[in-house]
Enzyme design. Structure first.
Site, short mmCIF file in Angstrom:
data_model
loop_
_atom_site.label_atom_id
_atom_site.label_comp_id
_atom_site.label_asym_id
_atom_site.label_seq_id
_atom_site.Cartn_x
_atom_site.Cartn_y
_atom_site.Cartn_z
CB SER A 1 68.91 43.59 44.23
OG SER A 1 68.60 41.81 45.68
CE LYS B 1 61.22 43.36 41.78
NZ LYS B 1 60.59 42.02 40.98
#
Length: 401
Positions: free
Chosen positions: A300, A49
């Site tokens: 992720s 992110k």
């Protein structure tokens, strides 16, 4: 407008702010394909992110920066925005669902952000952030439905192609769709033959349903421990990009996610959160319709709450057949437990817990139930123990759990 030039510009902007995460081969994960892991769980702040958040904030003008920043997040985008804001000396406030892991909340605060906890889900935190933006005039940094954010996430696609030129497919977690939008956009423009698959938790399948129904769909509720992808509705921008550039969206169960987290820890020495492990779960449980191909799974994020890690590991052990429970009906007399334990021992398993119950009103007065929990090698051994107990005259009254 999203362009390949913008993705390349994002890569240039981020070169001193992020890590180019390693791509590592993971042979134990599949016997059908060669699996590689893109280790964004080892990224700065513990997830991908930071890429989108940092690039977006770098593109703000002075007036937008002066207003201060507001964002909403289940945790990983929050940390990315908080760190980028701190580096750019911009005050920021993050709205987070009150169910977000404590570790993510505290990490966000540690980067200097003010945290506003909002009851229920990410979508409720989003509504609160929009409300505060309108009241106070903050600059809003969307976690996925923004071209600059998507361009930042797309830099992962550039790195994958640089690290593995003969990649055949990339498997990407999906929440709101920002990560897969950027990755798919970059990969399909540079290597159109490469497949891109998206993975959602079965309890939060908004993009999966949207692709099936050929229309953007919002789910009424989400129910998954993979909090990073617990999103009720994809963005309009991300939906269009996924529709155009993604080959297929699939789902995995909670048990499959837990098993993936366990094998990543045990075999690859990597810690992944639920959202980060869904791509690996898809590969492990043959959800990807390919064989003998080079497949990259994007891990992720790794920001899993230690308070639920034990439960996740326990579920993973059960899912993989490494932990098994049997309930056996016995005559309540000396030596019965020894006989049961002897069978289990000869089969090579280890008893870790025994529960005794002689109070069930449905059983004969001289009987009891014994629930035995065992550490086993795999499901095959568990079934062998069950079969051997029956052959030795014992009555199994419940299935393995």
């Amino acid at each position: 407008m999203l362009t390949l030039d913008k993705v390349y510009h994002a890569a240039f902007t981020l070169k001193d702010a992020i890590r180019k995460t390693d791509l590592i081969v993971a042979p134990p994960l599949s016997n059908k394909n060669k699996i590689y892991l893109k280790t964004e769980n080892l990224q700065t702040t513990g997830s991908f992110k930071i890429r989108g958040a940092y690039y977006k904030i770098s593109q703000l003008n002075d007036e937008e920066k002066k207003k201060g920043i507001i964002a909403c997040s289940a945790g990983n985008h929050a940390q990315g925005v908080a760190l980028a804001s701190e580096k750019n000396k911009i005050p920021c406030i993050i709205c987070m669902p009150d169910g977000a892991p404590i570790s993510k909340v505290e990490a966000t605060k540690s980067y200097g952000a003010e945290v506003c906890l909002v009851s229920d889900t990410y979508d409720d935190a989003y509504d609160k952030a929009i409300e505060l933006q309108k009241e106070e005039g903050y600059t809003f940094i969307h976690p996925f439905n923004d071209e600059d954010v998507i361009a930042g996430q797309g830099t992962i696609g550039l790195e994958i192609l640089d690290q593995l030129s003969d990649v055949d497919a990339v498997v990407v977690p999906i929440g709101g769709g920002g990560l897969i939008s950027g990755v798919a956009y970059a990969i399909k423009h540079l290597k159109p033959t490469c497949k891109v698959y998206g993975v959602q938790a079965a309890g939060a399948p908004s993009m999966y349903k949207s692709m099936k129904e050929h229309n953007r769909v919002a789910t009424e509720t989400v129910n998954t421990f993979a909090d990073g992808i617990a999103v009720k509705e994809p963005g309009d921008l991300t939906y269009e990009l996924v529709k155009e550039y993604v080959d297929e969206v699939i789902t995995v169960t909670e048990d499959e996610i837990a098993a993936a987290i366990l094998i990543l820890m045990e075999k690859q020495k990597l810690v992944a959160e639920g959202a980060g492990a869904v791509s690996v779960a898809a590969a492990m449980f043959d959800k990807i319709p390919l064989k003998n191909k080079n497949i990259v799974c994007i891990v992720s994020g790794g920001n899993i709450d230690v308070n639920i890690l034990n439960r996740v590991i326990d579920r993973g052990l059960v899912m993989s057949g490494r932990k098994t429970s049997l309930t056996i009906a016995l005559t309540d007399k000396p030596g019965q437990l020894v006989a049961v334990s002897s069978v289990i021992s000869k089969c090579g398993a280890n008893v870790v817990e025994v529960q005794y119950d002689n109070g069930d009103p449905e059983m004969p007065i001289n009987s009891c139930f014994i629930k035995i929990t065992m550490e086993t090698k795999d499901s095959k051994q568990a079934k062998e123990i069950e079969r051997t107990l029956i052959e030795n005259g014992f009555s199994i009254v419940s299935e393995r759990v």
